[in-house]
Design an enzyme around this catalytic site. Structure first.
Site, short mmCIF file in Angstrom:
data_model
loop_
_atom_site.label_atom_id
_atom_site.label_comp_id
_atom_site.label_asym_id
_atom_site.label_seq_id
_atom_site.Cartn_x
_atom_site.Cartn_y
_atom_site.Cartn_z
N SER A 18 0.67 -9.99 -0.30
CA SER A 18 0.42 -8.55 -0.25
C SER A 18 0.74 -7.86 1.07
O SER A 18 0.93 -6.64 1.10
CB SER A 18 -1.05 -8.27 -0.61
OG SER A 18 -1.91 -8.90 0.33
N LYS A 36 0.80 -1.23 0.00
CA LYS A 36 0.00 0.00 0.00
C LYS A 36 0.84 1.28 0.00
O LYS A 36 0.36 2.34 -0.40
CB LYS A 36 -0.94 0.00 1.20
CG LYS A 36 -2.10 -0.99 1.09
CD LYS A 36 -3.13 -0.53 0.11
CE LYS A 36 -4.40 -1.36 0.20
NZ LYS A 36 -5.47 -0.85 -0.68
#
Length: 424
Positions: free
Chosen positions: A317, A62
């Site tokens: 992720s 992110k």
């Protein structure tokens, strides 16, 4: 927030913009390894490569989109500050960017966000950010953040439905193609709001069009699957919040338009399977991942025949997992594998009933892991909530048969979610 109008030209990330993003974020983003997985390569008779975004400074990808967006803002906007809503990882990316760029940030997070993610956000942001816990879901926090931003004139940094954010996430695709020593046949990536897959799929469709792109989302929050089925963005009335990094009620409109065109397939995986994969990665490979970080690997089972002999990339992720969730993760994994079962057991109100149950009903490898019982003398039988862990799923039916023959069986709770969650 910007919205995609019906007659508006569909936004598609261009390679020049993605390359600009890669340059802009290069000083703060780690070029994470594209690592061979011996464990999964052997299991699937394929070359399985893990793109280790869990090794970023903020322990998720992110940071890419957040920093690309915030660092591209003009100074007069930065002076007013920025605002965002996030279940955790985007919040940490925004906090890190605010600290690095010395811009004030307000971050709304759901009250249900794991404490570890809240503390990490505060740590990365330092004096430059204010964390506000509001609402039960990301969508609740988002609505509150939008009101706050409108009131104070702050720029909203969307976690997924934003061009600069999508272009930042797309840099992962560039890195994979730079690092790969052979053509990539498949890319499996997790999907929440869709920013990651919108970005990655756009890069691959332009630079490696033969690569199949597979999106993976949690079974209890299948917002993209539902939207693709309906042919439009739909908002789910209720979602399972366990996979906090990917549990959104509505995907981004830009991301939906891109994924609708680019994805080869969209699949969902059960939350219990995600939990088992988290445990497997830790026990077998010493890799710590959060629920969303395990999702891509979970989907490999569904493609086992198709990927044999192929080069496959799975995006890991993130690794922002709160250790206090370990017990729940183990429990969900056992339930998914059919090894943990809960019953209401009817115990005769006489001495020796429990001893008989243990000696003549339980199998030699069965273990009682939960027991709630209160003796009531005015009744012939007293109910108890009993949790039993099995050694093998095949032991379940014989256990139930013995319960019934010995008149202990009351009710099976696993398939009654409302009663199950209330009692256990």
């Amino acid at each position: 927030m910007e919205t995609l109008l019906a007659n508006e030209k569909i936004y598609k990330p261009q390679m020049e913009a993605v390359e600009d993003a890669a340059e802009r974020i290069s000083k703060v983003v780690v070029k994470t390894p594209l690592a061979d997985s011996f464990t999964y390569s052997k299991r699937y008779d394929a070359r399985i490569l893990l793109k280790r975004e869990d090794l970023q400074q903020v322990r998720s990808y992110k940071i890419r989109g957040a920093y690309n967006k915030i660092s591209s803002l003009p100074q007069e906007q930065l002076d007013k500050g920025v605002i965002c809503a996030s279940a955790g990882n985007h919040a940490q990316g925004v906090a890190f960017a605010c600290n690095k760029l010395q811009a004030k940030g307000v971050i709304y997070m759901p009250i249900t966000t794991p404490r570890q993610k809240v503390e990490q956000t505060q740590m990365f942001g330092g004096e430059w950010v204010e964390v506000i816990l509001k609402g039960d879901t990301f969508d609740d926090s988002y609505k509150n953040a939008m009101k706050h931003g409108d009131k104070f004139g702050q720029v909203f940094i969307h976690p997924f439905d934003d061009e600069k954010v999508i272009e930042g996430q797309a840099t992962i695709g560039l890195e994979i193609l730079e690092q790969a020593d052979a053509p990539i046949d498949y890319v499996f990536a997790p999907l929440g709001g869709g920013g990651l897959l919108a970005g990655i799929s756009s890069v691959f469709k332009q630079l490696s069009p033969n690569t199949k792109i597979i999106g993976v989302e949690p079974e209890g929050a299948a917002s993209m699957t539902s939207s693709l089925k309906e042919g439009k963005v739909v908002e789910l009335a209720q979602i399972e919040r366990f996979v906090d990094g990917a549990a959104v009620q509505k995907v981004g409109s830009r991301n939906f338009a891109i994924c609708k065109e680019n994805l080869d397939k969209m699949v969902t995986v059960p939350e219990g399977k995600i939990c088992q994969t988290i445990l497997d990665l830790y026990n077998q490979d010493a890799i710590v991942v959060e629920p969303a970080g395990a999702m891509a690997i979970c989907a490999l089972d569904s493609f086992a025949e198709e990927i044999r002999g192929k080069n496959v990339v799975c995006i890991v992720s993130g690794s922002n997992n709160d250790i206090t969730r370990t017990a729940e993760i183990k429990e969900r994994a056992l339930l998914y594998r059919g090894l943990k079962h809960y019953f209401i057991i009817s115990f005769p109100q006489r001495a020796g009933a429990l001893k008989e149950f243990v000696a003549k009903v339980l199998g030699p490898n069965d273990d009682i892991t939960h027991f709630e019982y209160s003796k009531k003398h005015h009744r012939e039988n007293g109910p108890a909530v009993v949790g039993i862990e099995l050694n093998d799923p095949a032991d379940f039916e014989p256990l139930v048969d013995r319960m019934k023959k010995k008149n202990f069986y009351g009710e099976y709770l696993n398939d009654k979610p409302n009663l199950f969650q209330f009692l256990v």
